[in-house]
Design a protein around this motif. Structure first.
Motif, mmCIF file in Angstrom:
data_model
loop_
_atom_site.group_PDB
_atom_site.id
_atom_site.type_symbol
_atom_site.label_atom_id
_atom_site.label_comp_id
_atom_site.label_asym_id
_atom_site.label_seq_id
_atom_site.Cartn_x
_atom_site.Cartn_y
_atom_site.Cartn_z
ATOM 1 N N MET A 85 0.843 -1.202 0.000
ATOM 2 C CA MET A 85 0.000 0.000 0.000
ATOM 3 C C MET A 85 0.879 1.253 0.000
ATOM 4 S SD MET A 85 -3.059 0.758 2.637
ATOM 5 C CE MET A 85 -2.667 2.228 3.537
ATOM 6 N N ALA A 86 0.612 2.183 -0.900
ATOM 7 C CA ALA A 86 1.394 3.415 -0.940
ATOM 8 C C ALA A 86 1.085 4.273 0.286
ATOM 9 C CB ALA A 86 1.063 4.185 -2.201
ATOM 10 N N MET A 87 2.104 4.926 0.832
ATOM 11 C CA MET A 87 1.888 5.756 2.014
ATOM 12 C C MET A 87 1.618 7.195 1.593
ATOM 13 S SD MET A 87 5.015 4.338 4.221
ATOM 14 C CE MET A 87 5.399 2.607 4.208
ATOM 15 N N GLU A 131 1.401 5.091 -11.160
ATOM 16 C CA GLU A 131 1.975 3.747 -11.351
ATOM 17 C C GLU A 131 1.806 3.236 -12.786
ATOM 18 O OE1 GLU A 131 1.098 1.244 -7.926
ATOM 19 O OE2 GLU A 131 1.345 -0.534 -9.170
ATOM 20 N N SER A 164 -0.974 -1.922 -10.159
ATOM 21 C CA SER A 164 -0.635 -2.940 -11.157
ATOM 22 C C SER A 164 -0.910 -4.381 -10.712
ATOM 23 C CB SER A 164 0.830 -2.783 -11.563
ATOM 24 O OG SER A 164 1.648 -2.828 -10.420
ATOM 25 N N LEU A 176 -0.108 -7.411 -13.104
ATOM 26 C CA LEU A 176 0.991 -8.285 -12.665
ATOM 27 C C LEU A 176 0.555 -9.748 -12.755
ATOM 28 C CD1 LEU A 176 3.807 -8.737 -11.323
ATOM 29 C CD2 LEU A 176 2.646 -8.590 -9.116
ATOM 30 N N HIS A 178 6.285 2.632 -1.508
ATOM 31 C CA HIS A 178 5.404 1.687 -2.206
ATOM 32 C C HIS A 178 5.818 0.259 -1.853
ATOM 33 C CE1 HIS A 178 3.653 4.823 -4.843
ATOM 34 N NE2 HIS A 178 4.829 5.391 -4.674
ATOM 35 N N ARG A 186 4.132 -2.541 -1.672
ATOM 36 C CA ARG A 186 3.634 -3.583 -2.587
ATOM 37 C C ARG A 186 4.518 -3.668 -3.827
ATOM 38 N NH1 ARG A 186 0.808 -2.689 -6.898
ATOM 39 N NH2 ARG A 186 0.166 -0.639 -6.183
ATOM 40 N N LEU A 187 4.862 -2.506 -4.386
ATOM 41 C CA LEU A 187 5.719 -2.500 -5.576
ATOM 42 C C LEU A 187 7.138 -2.973 -5.254
ATOM 43 C CD1 LEU A 187 5.062 0.593 -7.830
ATOM 44 C CD2 LEU A 187 4.943 -1.816 -8.412
ATOM 45 N N THR A 217 6.894 -6.611 -5.279
ATOM 46 C CA THR A 217 6.753 -7.073 -6.669
ATOM 47 C C THR A 217 8.119 -7.049 -7.368
ATOM 48 O OG1 THR A 217 4.501 -6.208 -6.820
ATOM 49 C CG2 THR A 217 5.662 -6.518 -8.897
#
Lengths: 121, 170
Positions: free
Chosen positions: A1-3, A21, A93, A97, B135, B137-138, B141
């Protein structure tokens, strides 16, 4: 999760502006398509003598020259097109993905000798 | 002590670029693994991202160099239609023929997935830079794709070493 970039570590990064993204999504999908293309071309070249001949760009290397050149060309072309489509999109993504990993799995299958040699003409 | 022309390029393909690839992977893996905000300061993040950029770029460059030299320089010597080429040597003996039919056939194809994946990882690292720390999650990934790039190259590299041991290119 992006902060939230306004608090926590983002604030410590000093003026960092978060980016969409989309370009990552495009690059992830393009790799999946490139790997799938390699697997598909490998299997098609084994199954069809005409395809094998078509992919033989350079005799000392044989059809591997065409399979790899086409796979790289498809990857690059797809990346450029998808990048233009996704570049400003604030996507996550996850779904792409998953699609890409499935395509990579098919690519791995298509380049696995026991699989593609089963199609030998 | 000297190397033939073929041995020199086999060395560049397998050892020089292979070593760069491994170094890049080790550096990149450590960088990606540890790129977590609670573990470092802002200055630490920036320094780590610089090393991460170097590591992932080195791995991508090494992966491209390995497949290009392998396919366009070394492979034609391997498959040359003469009795003493490695391919002819392997196929001449039923006990070693599978090294070509399975090992080489898999290696020559699967290896090309590694530079695509390694380039993707380098792109993500350059695109987000220090922002990748935000990020998670990224980051995970990227870590997975980076490991996949290494995995396919490891399969190709292992078969390359074993085939060279069975039928060296002289």
């Amino acid at each position: 999760m992006a902060m939230n970039p306004d608090t926590g570590p983002a604030a410590e990064l000093g003026g960092y502006i978060d980016k969409p993204e989309g370009p990552i999504t495009a690059a992830i999908l393009a790799v999946g398509i490139g790997c799938f293309a390699l697997g598909l071309l490998t299997t098609l070249a084994e199954a069809n003598e005409g395809v094998k001949e078509f992919l033989n760009f350079y005799d000392p290397v044989g059809p591997l020259s065409g399979k790899t050149t086409w796979a790289v060309a498809i990857w690059l072309l797809t990346w450029i097109v998808l990048h233009l489509v996704y570049r400003r999109k604030k996507t996550e993504s996850r779904k792409e993905l998953a699609v890409s990993l499935v395509l990579i799995a098919f690519g791995l299958l298509g380049t696995f000798p026991i699989f593609f040699q089963a199609f030998a003409g | 002590m000297s190397l033939t022309h073929h041995e020199f390029w086999t060395l560049v393909h397998g050892m020089v670029l292979g070593a760069l690839f491994l170094l890049g992977f080790a550096g990149g893996l450590e960088g990606l693994w540890a790129l977590r905000p609670h573990q470092m300061t802002s200055a630490g993040i920036r320094a780590r991202v610089l090393r991460l950029k170097i590591g992932t770029t080195a791995m991508a460059v090494a992966a491209w160099g390995t497949v290009i030299t392998g396919t366009w320089i070394v492979y034609p010597w391997y498959r040359e239609d003469v009795p003493d080429s490695p391919r002819s040597t392997l196929l001449a003996d039923p006990a070693t023929a599978e090294w070509h039919h399975f090992g080489m056939e898999w290696k020559e194809h699967i290896a090309w997935m590694s530079p695509l994946l390694a380039t993707l990882v380098a792109f993500i690292v350059f695109y987000y830079g220090a922002g990748l720390v935000l990020h998670d999650r990224l980051r995970k990934t990227t870590l997975g794709l980076f490991t996949l790039a290494f995995g396919v190259a490891a399969i190709a590299g292992a078969f390359g070493a074993l085939i060279t041991k069975t039928a060296p290119l002289i």
